[in-house]
Design a protein around this motif. Structure first.
Motif, PDB file in Angstrom:
ATOM      1  N   ALA A  96       0.858  -1.191   0.000  1.00 42.49           N
ATOM      2  CA  ALA A  96       0.000   0.000   0.000  1.00 42.49           C
ATOM      3  C   ALA A  96       0.886   1.231   0.000  1.00 42.49           C
ATOM      4  N   ASP A  97       0.559   2.176  -0.836  1.00 40.60           N
ATOM      5  CA  ASP A  97       1.312   3.435  -0.934  1.00 40.60           C
ATOM      6  C   ASP A  97       2.796   3.194  -1.194  1.00 40.60           C
ATOM      7  N   GLY A  98       3.107   2.175  -1.981  1.00 39.15           N
ATOM      8  CA  GLY A  98       4.494   1.902  -2.320  1.00 39.15           C
ATOM      9  C   GLY A  98       5.281   1.185  -1.235  1.00 39.15           C
ATOM     10  N   ARG A  99       4.654   0.839  -0.138  1.00 37.63           N
ATOM     11  CA  ARG A  99       5.338   0.149   0.961  1.00 37.63           C
ATOM     12  C   ARG A  99       4.893  -1.309   1.012  1.00 37.63           C
ATOM     13  N   ILE A 100       5.839  -2.200   1.269  1.00 36.83           N
ATOM     14  CA  ILE A 100       5.542  -3.623   1.438  1.00 36.83           C
ATOM     15  C   ILE A 100       5.518  -3.913   2.935  1.00 36.83           C
ATOM     16  N   LEU A 101       4.504  -4.644   3.349  1.00 39.60           N
ATOM     17  CA  LEU A 101       4.331  -4.983   4.768  1.00 39.60           C
ATOM     18  C   LEU A 101       4.052  -6.470   4.877  1.00 39.60           C
ATOM     19  N   GLU A 102       4.749  -7.149   5.783  1.00 36.07           N
ATOM     20  CA  GLU A 102       4.475  -8.562   6.027  1.00 36.07           C
ATOM     21  C   GLU A 102       3.504  -8.668   7.192  1.00 36.07           C
ATOM     22  N   LEU A 103       2.439  -9.424   6.973  1.00 35.05           N
ATOM     23  CA  LEU A 103       1.417  -9.619   7.999  1.00 35.05           C
ATOM     24  C   LEU A 103       1.351 -11.111   8.317  1.00 35.05           C
ATOM     25  N   PRO A 104       1.864 -11.519   9.498  1.00 36.60           N
ATOM     26  CA  PRO A 104       1.813 -12.936   9.870  1.00 36.60           C
ATOM     27  C   PRO A 104       0.384 -13.374  10.202  1.00 36.60           C
ATOM     28  N   ILE A 105       0.130 -14.666  10.113  1.00 40.08           N
ATOM     29  CA  ILE A 105      -1.174 -15.204  10.493  1.00 40.08           C
ATOM     30  C   ILE A 105      -1.451 -14.838  11.955  1.00 40.08           C
ATOM     31  N   GLY A 106      -2.661 -14.386  12.219  1.00 33.33           N
ATOM     32  CA  GLY A 106      -3.061 -13.970  13.565  1.00 33.33           C
ATOM     33  C   GLY A 106      -2.860 -12.489  13.824  1.00 33.33           C
ATOM     34  N   SER A 107      -2.166 -11.793  12.933  1.00 33.45           N
ATOM     35  CA  SER A 107      -1.936 -10.356  13.092  1.00 33.45           C
ATOM     36  C   SER A 107      -3.078  -9.567  12.464  1.00 33.45           C
ATOM     37  N   ALA A 108      -3.230  -8.343  12.930  1.00 37.35           N
ATOM     38  CA  ALA A 108      -4.337  -7.499  12.464  1.00 37.35           C
ATOM     39  C   ALA A 108      -3.838  -6.135  12.024  1.00 37.35           C
ATOM     40  N   MET A 109      -4.629  -5.501  11.204  1.00 36.87           N
ATOM     41  CA  MET A 109      -4.429  -4.106  10.813  1.00 36.87           C
ATOM     42  C   MET A 109      -5.661  -3.357  11.290  1.00 36.87           C
ATOM     43  N   ARG A 110      -5.463  -2.119  11.759  1.00 37.42           N
ATOM     44  CA  ARG A 110      -6.604  -1.347  12.231  1.00 37.42           C
ATOM     45  C   ARG A 110      -6.398   0.136  11.965  1.00 37.42           C
ATOM     46  N   ARG A 111      -7.535   0.865  11.942  1.00 38.85           N
ATOM     47  CA  ARG A 111      -7.494   2.320  11.785  1.00 38.85           C
ATOM     48  C   ARG A 111      -8.755   2.911  12.400  1.00 38.85           C
ATOM     49  N   LYS A 112      -8.639   4.173  12.805  1.00 45.63           N
ATOM     50  CA  LYS A 112      -9.799   4.917  13.295  1.00 45.63           C
ATOM     51  C   LYS A 112     -10.492   5.526  12.092  1.00 45.63           C
ATOM     52  N   THR A 113     -11.825   5.505  12.095  1.00 46.24           N
ATOM     53  CA  THR A 113     -12.547   5.976  10.915  1.00 46.24           C
ATOM     54  C   THR A 113     -12.899   7.449  10.953  1.00 46.24           C
ATOM     55  N   ARG A 114     -12.854   8.098  12.126  1.00 50.30           N
ATOM     56  CA  ARG A 114     -13.257   9.504  12.183  1.00 50.30           C
ATOM     57  C   ARG A 114     -12.414  10.353  11.244  1.00 50.30           C
ATOM     58  N   ALA A 115     -11.132  10.172  11.269  1.00 47.98           N
ATOM     59  CA  ALA A 115     -10.252  10.966  10.421  1.00 47.98           C
ATOM     60  C   ALA A 115      -9.796  10.184   9.192  1.00 47.98           C
ATOM     61  N   ARG A 116     -10.346   9.000   9.002  1.00 46.69           N
ATOM     62  CA  ARG A 116      -9.931   8.110   7.919  1.00 46.69           C
ATOM     63  C   ARG A 116      -8.413   7.990   7.938  1.00 46.69           C
ATOM     64  N   GLY A 117      -7.916   7.690   9.137  1.00 51.19           N
ATOM     65  CA  GLY A 117      -6.483   7.562   9.328  1.00 51.19           C
ATOM     66  C   GLY A 117      -5.899   6.409   8.547  1.00 51.19           C
ATOM     67  N   SER A 118      -4.581   6.315   8.587  1.00 49.94           N
ATOM     68  CA  SER A 118      -3.920   5.249   7.858  1.00 49.94           C
ATOM     69  C   SER A 118      -3.959   3.967   8.669  1.00 49.94           C
ATOM     70  N   TRP A 119      -3.786   2.881   7.996  1.00 52.09           N
ATOM     71  CA  TRP A 119      -3.798   1.564   8.613  1.00 52.09           C
ATOM     72  C   TRP A 119      -2.486   1.350   9.347  1.00 52.09           C
ATOM     73  N   ALA A 120      -2.563   0.641  10.469  1.00 49.96           N
ATOM     74  CA  ALA A 120      -1.373   0.296  11.251  1.00 49.96           C
ATOM     75  C   ALA A 120      -1.535  -1.104  11.789  1.00 49.96           C
ATOM     76  N   LYS A 121      -0.416  -1.779  11.970  1.00 47.60           N
ATOM     77  CA  LYS A 121      -0.463  -3.119  12.572  1.00 47.60           C
ATOM     78  C   LYS A 121      -0.967  -2.989  14.000  1.00 47.60           C
ATOM     79  N   ALA A 122      -1.820  -3.925  14.386  1.00 47.66           N
ATOM     80  CA  ALA A 122      -2.357  -3.900  15.747  1.00 47.66           C
ATOM     81  C   ALA A 122      -1.530  -4.788  16.657  1.00 47.66           C
TER      82      ALA A 122
END
Length: 122
Positions: A96-122
């Motif tokens: 996303a946005d030119g960045r590669i991110l590895e997400l292991p099984i069981g990991s999550a991504m989350r963001r707050k919707t009020r400001a439509r913030g960017s996604w971050a690993k949880a």
């Protein structure tokens, strides 16, 4: 004879006790000032719950906070604006946005919707 009232407090100081008495069976809900309330930010999230590879291809299984984030995605598919670059035995690579991110099984991504913030690993 001593006075029964404390000199610094009057009846208004104890009004909250009568208003919020949890033992009063006849009490009703209090008044809420809508102008002072802020709507809490809703959290959107998706979790990688598993991967699978067989003759038809490699697939990543996601579970999320809404139906749009709960789905099965193939390599080069998209979830929440993230392209699935590779499906591995123990996770996925997302881009996303030119960045590669590895997400292991069981990991999550989350963001707050009020400001439509960017996604971050949880």
């Amino acid at each position: 004879m001593p006075s029964s009232k404390s000199p610094g407090l009057d009846d208004s100081a104890f009004r909250i006790v009568a208003e919020r008495n949890i033992f009063n069976a006849n009490r009703s809900g209090g008044q809420v000032r809508l102008s002072s309330l802020r709507h809490p930010a809703r959290i959107e999230s998706f979790t990688l719950v598993g991967t699978m590879a067989y003759e038809k291809g490699a697939f990543a299984f996601f579970s999320g906070s809404s139906s749009e984030f709960s789905k099965v995605v193939e390599t080069s598919g998209v979830i929440a604006g993230h392209k699935v670059v590779d499906v591995l035995a123990n996770g996925v690579k997302l881009e996303a946005d030119g960045r590669i991110l590895e997400l292991p099984i069981g990991s999550a991504m989350r963001r707050k919707t009020r400001a439509r913030g960017s996604w971050a690993k949880a």
